[in-house]
Design a protein around this motif. Structure first.
Motif, PDB file in Angstrom:
ATOM      1  N   GLU A 115       5.262   0.057   5.777  1.00 16.05           N
ATOM      2  CA  GLU A 115       5.020  -0.304   4.372  1.00 16.05           C
ATOM      3  C   GLU A 115       6.290  -0.710   3.632  1.00 16.05           C
ATOM      4  O   GLU A 115       6.227  -1.306   2.568  1.00 16.05           O
ATOM      5  N   HIS A 139       4.282  -3.229   1.332  1.00 16.51           N
ATOM      6  CA  HIS A 139       2.819  -3.241   1.265  1.00 16.51           C
ATOM      7  C   HIS A 139       2.379  -3.068  -0.190  1.00 16.51           C
ATOM      8  O   HIS A 139       3.146  -2.612  -1.043  1.00 16.51           O
ATOM      9  N   ARG A 166       0.696  -0.857  -1.471  1.00 22.07           N
ATOM     10  CA  ARG A 166       0.790   0.536  -1.936  1.00 22.07           C
ATOM     11  C   ARG A 166       2.096   0.769  -2.690  1.00 22.07           C
ATOM     12  O   ARG A 166       2.145   1.573  -3.618  1.00 22.07           O
ATOM     13  N   SER A 200       1.617  -0.660  -6.213  1.00 22.53           N
ATOM     14  CA  SER A 200       0.832   0.265  -7.033  1.00 22.53           C
ATOM     15  C   SER A 200       1.674   1.450  -7.487  1.00 22.53           C
ATOM     16  O   SER A 200       1.590   1.895  -8.635  1.00 22.53           O
ATOM     17  N   GLU A 234       4.702   9.840  -1.780  1.00 23.86           N
ATOM     18  CA  GLU A 234       3.624   8.907  -1.455  1.00 23.86           C
ATOM     19  C   GLU A 234       3.559   8.635   0.050  1.00 23.86           C
ATOM     20  O   GLU A 234       2.636   7.971   0.520  1.00 23.86           O
ATOM     21  N   ILE A 282       5.456   6.685   1.915  1.00 20.97           N
ATOM     22  CA  ILE A 282       5.645   5.278   2.247  1.00 20.97           C
ATOM     23  C   ILE A 282       6.339   5.196   3.604  1.00 20.97           C
ATOM     24  O   ILE A 282       7.399   5.780   3.809  1.00 20.97           O
TER      25      ILE A 282
END
Length: 206
Positions: free
Chosen positions: A77, A89, A91, A94, A196, A198
């Motif tokens: 990601e 990515h 994500r 966001s 998160e 990542i």
């Protein structure tokens, strides 16, 4: 009284920022079976100027950008392509939106070979003069005898990068002036990205 209270609050905010830690972001090249992104190309297969993504300014890109994948493997990601530009990515997009950092970054849509999900170049919009020469392992400057008059006085090499938090202000993601090949984030961003989970990202304190 209100003026004194405001001054105290301002000093507290400055002290908190001075205590903030900062980190260089890079990708984990030791992930088993990971993919590797090559130089970005346009629709004609021609290489795109990658330096523009290090200049700390918003870009108006015409036409799609595509990243070949060689060798193919596990998608991460957060990835640095072969010229060191961060590709992320959705994500990550966001997450930055939730962190309130939309004014500090531009996410440029790209196509990644073999991927249906949206991917983006993370283009930071700030360059800050903050390198702490005294704390770095080594800094070298371009000299007149190097025969590069356009670069005299600029950094030629920086090893063991360290930054001065007092010169950063409230920024959470930026490139240090004079050494634009490095992407730096605050502890606030580092903690959020780790929470998160990542994939592909690593940090080293600067």
């Amino acid at each position: 009284m209100y003026a004194r209270l405001y001054t105290q609050q301002a000093r507290y905010a400055e002290a908190m920022m001075a205590q903030m830690k900062y980190y260089k972001m890079y990708d984990d090249v030791y992930v088993p079976g990971r993919w590797h992104l090559r130089l970005p190309v346009d629709t004609q297969g021609e290489w795109i100027d990658t330096w523009q993504f290090n200049e700390g300014r918003a870009l108006d890109i015409k036409g799609p950008i595509r990243f070949p994948v060689r060798p193919k493997g596990i998608a991460l990601e957060f990835t640095l392509c072969s010229m060191g530009n961060p590709v992320v990515h959705r994500r990550v997009v966001s997450l930055f939106e939730r962190l309130g950092l939309k004014e500090e970054v531009q996410f440029i849509p790209v196509e990644v070979e073999g991927q249906a999900d949206p991917w983006f170049i993370l283009n930071t919009l700030q360059v800050i003069r903050c390198i702490d020469d005294a704390r770095c392992e080594e800094v070298l400057y371009w000299q007149p005898e190097d025969n590069r008059p356009d670069k005299v006085g600029q950094y030629r090499n920086v090893r063991g990068l360290k930054v001065d938090p007092e010169k950063i202000g409230g920024a959470h993601i930026f490139r240090p002036w004079g050494w634009l090949v490095v992407l730096v984030v605050s502890e606030y961003v580092k903690t959020a990205m780790e929470a998160e989970s990542i994939t592909g990202i690593k940090f080293i304190e600067v």
